[in-house]
Scaffold this motif. Sequence first.
Motif, PDB file in Angstrom:
ATOM      1  N   VAL A 199       0.945  -1.243   0.174  1.00 36.63           N
ATOM      2  CA  VAL A 199       0.036  -0.071   0.053  1.00 36.63           C
ATOM      3  C   VAL A 199       0.952   1.293   0.169  1.00 36.63           C
ATOM      4  O   VAL A 199       2.029   1.136   0.486  1.00 36.63           O
ATOM      5  N   ASN A 200       0.288   2.381  -0.084  1.00 31.87           N
ATOM      6  CA  ASN A 200       1.016   3.656   0.007  1.00 31.87           C
ATOM      7  C   ASN A 200       1.755   3.809   1.269  1.00 31.87           C
ATOM      8  O   ASN A 200       1.140   3.708   2.212  1.00 31.87           O
TER       9      ASN A 200
ATOM     10  N   ASN B 177      -0.943   6.365   7.260  1.00 36.15           N
ATOM     11  CA  ASN B 177      -1.917   5.120   7.307  1.00 36.15           C
ATOM     12  C   ASN B 177      -1.349   3.652   7.272  1.00 36.15           C
ATOM     13  O   ASN B 177      -1.764   2.699   8.067  1.00 36.15           O
ATOM     14  N   SER B 178      -0.491   3.526   6.447  1.00 39.36           N
ATOM     15  CA  SER B 178       0.469   1.987   6.395  1.00 39.36           C
ATOM     16  C   SER B 178       1.230   1.914   7.516  1.00 39.36           C
ATOM     17  O   SER B 178       1.293   0.869   8.077  1.00 39.36           O
ATOM     18  N   THR B 179       1.685   3.000   8.306  1.00 38.72           N
ATOM     19  CA  THR B 179       2.416   2.607   9.553  1.00 38.72           C
ATOM     20  C   THR B 179       1.337   2.322  10.650  1.00 38.72           C
ATOM     21  O   THR B 179       1.674   1.473  11.511  1.00 38.72           O
ATOM     22  N   GLN B 180       0.287   3.083  10.803  1.00 40.17           N
ATOM     23  CA  GLN B 180      -0.581   2.875  11.834  1.00 40.17           C
ATOM     24  C   GLN B 180      -1.212   1.423  11.671  1.00 40.17           C
ATOM     25  O   GLN B 180      -1.744   0.865  12.567  1.00 40.17           O
ATOM     26  N   LEU B 181      -1.432   1.048  10.561  1.00 41.12           N
ATOM     27  CA  LEU B 181      -1.970  -0.185  10.112  1.00 41.12           C
ATOM     28  C   LEU B 181      -1.200  -1.407  10.221  1.00 41.12           C
ATOM     29  O   LEU B 181      -1.684  -2.677  10.249  1.00 41.12           O
ATOM     30  N   GLY B 182      -0.047  -1.277  10.199  1.00 42.45           N
ATOM     31  CA  GLY B 182       1.198  -2.379  10.023  1.00 42.45           C
ATOM     32  C   GLY B 182       1.122  -3.007   8.601  1.00 42.45           C
ATOM     33  O   GLY B 182       1.580  -4.073   8.753  1.00 42.45           O
ATOM     34  N   LEU B 183       1.004  -2.310   7.763  1.00 43.79           N
ATOM     35  CA  LEU B 183       0.948  -2.651   6.263  1.00 43.79           C
ATOM     36  C   LEU B 183       2.361  -2.427   5.653  1.00 43.79           C
ATOM     37  O   LEU B 183       2.559  -0.907   5.796  1.00 43.79           O
ATOM     38  N   LYS B 184       3.169  -3.241   4.925  1.00 40.80           N
ATOM     39  CA  LYS B 184       4.194  -2.718   4.309  1.00 40.80           C
ATOM     40  C   LYS B 184       3.908  -1.528   3.210  1.00 40.80           C
ATOM     41  O   LYS B 184       2.988  -1.856   2.314  1.00 40.80           O
ATOM     42  N   GLY B 185       4.814  -0.377   3.144  1.00 44.99           N
ATOM     43  CA  GLY B 185       4.330   0.525   2.269  1.00 44.99           C
ATOM     44  C   GLY B 185       5.110   0.388   1.086  1.00 44.99           C
ATOM     45  O   GLY B 185       6.243   0.050   0.910  1.00 44.99           O
ATOM     46  N   ILE B 186       4.702   1.208  -0.086  1.00 42.85           N
ATOM     47  CA  ILE B 186       5.513   1.291  -1.243  1.00 42.85           C
ATOM     48  C   ILE B 186       5.526   2.776  -1.389  1.00 42.85           C
ATOM     49  O   ILE B 186       4.805   3.561  -1.506  1.00 42.85           O
ATOM     50  N   PRO B 187       6.752   3.442  -1.083  1.00 40.89           N
ATOM     51  CA  PRO B 187       7.116   4.655  -1.291  1.00 40.89           C
ATOM     52  C   PRO B 187       6.811   5.181  -2.756  1.00 40.89           C
ATOM     53  O   PRO B 187       6.881   4.682  -3.555  1.00 40.89           O
TER      54      PRO B 187
ATOM     55  N   LEU C 166     -10.560   7.496  -4.648  1.00 39.02           N
ATOM     56  CA  LEU C 166     -10.132   6.939  -3.231  1.00 39.02           C
ATOM     57  C   LEU C 166      -8.793   7.535  -2.731  1.00 39.02           C
ATOM     58  O   LEU C 166      -7.724   7.485  -3.449  1.00 39.02           O
ATOM     59  N   THR C 167      -8.499   7.698  -1.301  1.00 41.98           N
ATOM     60  CA  THR C 167      -7.516   7.611  -0.976  1.00 41.98           C
ATOM     61  C   THR C 167      -6.976   6.549  -0.055  1.00 41.98           C
ATOM     62  O   THR C 167      -8.088   5.670   0.171  1.00 41.98           O
ATOM     63  N   ASP C 168      -5.776   6.639   0.534  1.00 43.61           N
ATOM     64  CA  ASP C 168      -5.491   5.355   1.194  1.00 43.61           C
ATOM     65  C   ASP C 168      -6.212   5.196   2.791  1.00 43.61           C
ATOM     66  O   ASP C 168      -5.990   4.339   3.444  1.00 43.61           O
ATOM     67  N   ASP C 169      -6.831   6.273   3.111  1.00 45.17           N
ATOM     68  CA  ASP C 169      -7.820   6.310   4.406  1.00 45.17           C
ATOM     69  C   ASP C 169      -8.830   5.055   4.226  1.00 45.17           C
ATOM     70  O   ASP C 169      -9.301   4.629   5.200  1.00 45.17           O
ATOM     71  N   ALA C 170      -9.262   4.771   2.885  1.00 44.12           N
ATOM     72  CA  ALA C 170     -10.035   3.586   2.799  1.00 44.12           C
ATOM     73  C   ALA C 170      -9.552   2.032   3.258  1.00 44.12           C
ATOM     74  O   ALA C 170     -10.033   1.096   3.535  1.00 44.12           O
ATOM     75  N   LEU C 171      -7.999   1.996   3.617  1.00 45.17           N
ATOM     76  CA  LEU C 171      -7.538   0.889   3.886  1.00 45.17           C
ATOM     77  C   LEU C 171      -7.828   0.585   5.486  1.00 45.17           C
ATOM     78  O   LEU C 171      -7.427  -0.530   6.087  1.00 45.17           O
ATOM     79  N   SER C 172      -8.367   1.640   6.237  1.00 50.29           N
ATOM     80  CA  SER C 172      -8.635   1.259   7.424  1.00 50.29           C
ATOM     81  C   SER C 172      -9.573   0.127   7.965  1.00 50.29           C
ATOM     82  O   SER C 172      -9.443  -0.488   8.996  1.00 50.29           O
ATOM     83  N   SER C 173     -10.252  -0.295   7.002  1.00 54.72           N
ATOM     84  CA  SER C 173     -11.195  -1.596   7.158  1.00 54.72           C
ATOM     85  C   SER C 173     -10.406  -2.970   6.729  1.00 54.72           C
ATOM     86  O   SER C 173     -10.846  -3.879   7.080  1.00 54.72           O
TER      87      SER C 173
ATOM     88  N   LEU D  36      -3.677   3.372  -3.776  1.00 58.74           N
ATOM     89  CA  LEU D  36      -4.316   4.159  -3.609  1.00 58.74           C
ATOM     90  C   LEU D  36      -3.247   5.279  -2.617  1.00 58.74           C
ATOM     91  O   LEU D  36      -2.489   4.836  -1.797  1.00 58.74           O
ATOM     92  N   ARG D  37      -3.419   6.578  -3.016  1.00 59.51           N
ATOM     93  CA  ARG D  37      -2.502   7.454  -2.478  1.00 59.51           C
ATOM     94  C   ARG D  37      -3.105   8.401  -1.394  1.00 59.51           C
ATOM     95  O   ARG D  37      -4.098   8.135  -0.722  1.00 59.51           O
ATOM     96  N   THR D  38      -2.726   9.809  -1.486  1.00 55.31           N
ATOM     97  CA  THR D  38      -3.575  10.829  -0.473  1.00 55.31           C
ATOM     98  C   THR D  38      -4.099  11.883  -1.359  1.00 55.31           C
ATOM     99  O   THR D  38      -4.167  12.033  -2.599  1.00 55.31           O
ATOM    100  N   LYS D  39      -4.894  12.780  -0.568  1.00 59.55           N
ATOM    101  CA  LYS D  39      -5.742  13.707  -1.134  1.00 59.55           C
ATOM    102  C   LYS D  39      -4.869  14.930  -1.995  1.00 59.55           C
ATOM    103  O   LYS D  39      -5.117  15.290  -3.140  1.00 59.55           O
ATOM    104  N   LYS D  40      -3.663  15.008  -1.590  1.00 52.56           N
ATOM    105  CA  LYS D  40      -2.640  15.707  -2.308  1.00 52.56           C
ATOM    106  C   LYS D  40      -2.255  15.024  -3.787  1.00 52.56           C
ATOM    107  O   LYS D  40      -2.339  16.025  -4.669  1.00 52.56           O
TER     108      LYS D  40
END
Length: 417
Positions: free
Chosen positions: A192-193, A197-207, A264-271, A282-286
């Motif tokens: 994920v991005n 969000n990736s840090t809080q969810l413990g998912l490995k991120g793609i910079p 969609l943003t990476d906020d959707a990943l919370s579920s 999915l990235r950010t609003k910016k």
Amino acid sequence: MKILLKSATIVDPQGGLHLKKRDLLIENGTIIQIASKIDATEKMRVVEKDNLHVSLGWMDSSVSFGEPGYEERETIENGLNVAAASGFTDICINPNTNPVTDNKGAVQFLKSKAANHAVQVYPVGAMTKGATGDDLAELYDMQQEGARSFYDYKKPVKNANLLKIALQYCQNFNGLVQSFPMDAAIAHKGMVNEGVNSTQLGLKGIPMLAEELQITRDLYILEYTGGKLHIPTISTKKSVQLIKDAKKKGLDVTCSVAVHNLMLTDDALSSFDTRYKLMPPLRTKKEIKALLNGLQDGTIDGVTSDHAPIDIEYKKIEFDHAQYGSIGLESCFGALGNVLNLSEVITALTGLRERFGLETGEIKEGVKIPLTLFDPSPAWMFESDAILSTSVTSALVRQQMKGKVYGIISKNKLKLN
């Protein structure tokens, strides 16, 4: 066959009849008359719909089905019916099949399966044999058979020299090379991005660096070799700027963005819902704001649904093990209506036609072009019962849509929903 469109608003941003309401008479695929009023005869098929709009046929540059090899995901026949119902007259089918579309026989197969359908199919040939990234496939032979570009779907070209050779070789026959924008070593095992969000969810991120570094490399190679390069599904602000600068330099480069990366943003990943496991992530609003600006100023040449049906058993599992992908044909037009104005939507859905060698042109008397029929005004919620694909995994389910498709006129066929 004669088709009469009654009181249709013409959406043709580059044409002289843009946003004018007219009757259009089409015979054997050619627009033979445009007037304020055309009287119907018994031999005409009359199309009269609420708030009817018509535009040049929409084209999708990145569609995956499954056949051959993965028919349980989507057959060509059902996929083409979905495309027609979604307003697309032309689609490019990716080579992620089994066997991979890496030779002229495989291209012939796809064309023959779609020969009698209203939707025109343009196969995308794999750039390398078996899409393994090792040796160039039969690029010239596939181009002669009807392939419109060469792309190892969603697989980055790790070998920079191979991309260099492909760009040089394809100049001999005006071939279009696609390169997926991701540096595999930087992305590593990310899903994920990379961010809060990736840090809080413990998912490995793609910079974002993984995408931007690859684009920078590819553009340097393009500047050295010449040729034609298409960068599919970009997702970051800096990627937009890199391509904008390259175009200013005069490099022959185009790019696209996937519709879900505009919504969609990476906020959707919370579920932890695997419907949102997508590539690029999915990235950010910016980043969304920059992508929309890139579409509006012409840096990004078109939008793709990035339609990728996935078997439910590969989605209804842990996030780490789920496959990437989402269907997108059915929701593409309605989603764009939320973030772009009408002229921008049609430009986004037709902007890559010329790049992929499809017929294009102004809506006027005497031209033979495919047409899409739609109403841009109704607001509705995209629920699972609106899904026509065999796969039901969509990232845009329960999203607000704006605009409904009525059908298409293509290959002298009328298909209405």
